[in-house]
Design an enzyme around this catalytic site. Structure first.
Site, PDB file in Angstrom:
ATOM      1  CG  HIS A  96      -4.942  -8.308   3.674  1.00 40.11           C
ATOM      2  ND1 HIS A  96      -5.004  -7.584   2.499  1.00 40.11           N
ATOM      3  CD2 HIS A  96      -6.210  -8.723   3.925  1.00 40.11           C
ATOM      4  CE1 HIS A  96      -6.260  -7.588   2.060  1.00 40.11           C
ATOM      5  NE2 HIS A  96      -7.003  -8.256   2.905  1.00 40.11           N
TER       6      HIS A  96
ATOM      7  CG  HIS B  96      -4.025  -2.225   6.616  1.00 40.51           C
ATOM      8  ND1 HIS B  96      -4.231  -1.179   5.733  1.00 40.51           N
ATOM      9  CD2 HIS B  96      -3.420  -3.194   5.890  1.00 40.51           C
ATOM     10  CE1 HIS B  96      -3.781  -1.515   4.534  1.00 40.51           C
ATOM     11  NE2 HIS B  96      -3.284  -2.744   4.609  1.00 40.51           N
TER      12      HIS B  96
ATOM     13  CG  HIS C 263      -3.707  -3.538  -2.664  1.00 44.65           C
ATOM     14  ND1 HIS C 263      -4.812  -3.232  -3.421  1.00 44.65           N
ATOM     15  CD2 HIS C 263      -4.152  -3.630  -1.392  1.00 44.65           C
ATOM     16  CE1 HIS C 263      -5.877  -3.125  -2.640  1.00 44.65           C
ATOM     17  NE2 HIS C 263      -5.508  -3.372  -1.403  1.00 44.65           N
TER      18      HIS C 263
ATOM     19  CG  ASN D 268      -1.747  -1.202   1.403  1.00 50.05           C
ATOM     20  OD1 ASN D 268      -1.470  -2.034   2.265  1.00 50.05           O
ATOM     21  ND2 ASN D 268      -2.766  -1.351   0.577  1.00 50.05           N
TER      22      ASN D 268
ATOM     23  CG  HIS E 187      -0.908 -10.014   2.182  1.00 48.18           C
ATOM     24  ND1 HIS E 187      -0.447  -8.880   2.793  1.00 48.18           N
ATOM     25  CD2 HIS E 187      -1.909  -9.604   1.369  1.00 48.18           C
ATOM     26  CE1 HIS E 187      -1.112  -7.838   2.367  1.00 48.18           C
ATOM     27  NE2 HIS E 187      -2.013  -8.243   1.498  1.00 48.18           N
TER      28      HIS E 187
HETATM   29 FE   LIG Z   1      -2.482  -3.845   2.981  1.00 45.54          FE
HETATM   30 FE   LIG Z   2      -3.505  -6.701   1.272  1.00 42.94          FE
END
Ligand SMILES: [Fe+2]
Ligand SMILES: [Fe+2]
Length: 268
Positions: A175, A177, A68, A40, A150
């Protein structure tokens, strides 16, 4: 030896927070290797070559990605950089690699492997099957293996921790957060933490600006992702390792607030 790992770097506040927090953490823990999840790092979605370079210059040795990985197509030319890892259980024709072996400061070999869960996540090959295969291959080179799992759900991460217990040094999650408080050493000697949390704006919805993030849930309509502003929270963990056996001796969570101005700005 110590291994230092940081969770998902979210946009400029995440990068700036890590940049400001890292020197003191490097001094305190003197890690052999610093691994950072960067999925991210570019405005909340993906990674660019310029931002990868910024993270390497800060002190990261290896960057992992996630669902991502390819949000910014600019990343494609650097996917063959051995310091950049995407989940190993992406289908094999996907660019990049999911594991690597690196040399720590003392000269010891340290392996890093990223796997991605399949529950509420993109379609991939089985992380348990691929993980087993990758770990047995990496163990021929070194017993010191860091695994970034993740994934969205706790059970899948926990299952991976138990699946690899005794075979790897650590299984830590990324992942979601949000840092969990369940760090432990499993019976076989593998350090485990469901999610290390993110490095990103503290007053946010997992990194996203609050108003637009809430609006998405009020309306159900897609909102363009905006990165939150203000102070960063820097989340990670440090694992102390018996370098002969590769087993973990301890795991400690890191969570620091880093004051930041609200007008950092962000590249689009
Ligand atoms: Fe993330
Ligand atoms: Fe992620």
């Amino acid at each position: 030896m110590n291994l230092l790992f940081f969770g998902d770097i979210f946009g400029k506040p995440g990068r700036e927070g890590l940049k400001r927090a890292l020197p003191a953490l490097l001094e305190k823990y003197k890690p052999e290797l610093v691994v950072v999840n960067a999925e991210n790092a570019a405005h909340g979605k993906g990674l660019t070559p310029k931002i990868a370079q910024e993270l390497f210059e800060m002190g990261a040795h290896v960057l992992t990605l996630g669902n991502h990985s390819f949000d910014k197509k600019d990343v494609l030319p650097i996917m063959n950089d051995p310091r950049l890892l995407r989940p190993a259980n992406y289908p094999s024709r996907v660019p990049g690699k999911g594991s690597g072996i690196y040399t720590g400061k003392s000269g010891k070999k340290i392996a890093v492997l990223q796997l991605m869960g399949r529950v509420y996540m993109p379609l991939t090959d089985c992380p348990f099957t691929i993980g087993t295969h990758e770990v047995s291959r990496l163990r021929q080179e070194t017993p010191i293996i860091l695994v970034d799992m993740h994934a969205e759900i706790t059970a899948e991460k926990s299952a991976m921790g138990w699946h690899l217990d005794g075979l790897v040094t650590m299984v830590v999650g990324t992942h979601t957060h949000v840092q969990t408080a369940d760090e432990r050493i499993l019976p076989g000697g593998t350090a485990y933490l469901t999610d290390v949390g993110c490095c990103g704006p503290y007053n946010s919805v997992i990194g996203g600006e609050i108003k637009s993030s809430v609006e998405r849930f009020l309306t159900g309509l897609h909102q363009r992702l905006q990165v939150g502003t203000g102070d960063a929270r820097v989340c990670g963990c440090v694992v102390s390792v018996n370098e002969e056996t590769g087993k973990a001796l301890s795991i400690e969570r890191i969570m620091e607030i880093v004051p930041l101005p609200t007008n950092l700005g962000e590249e689009k």
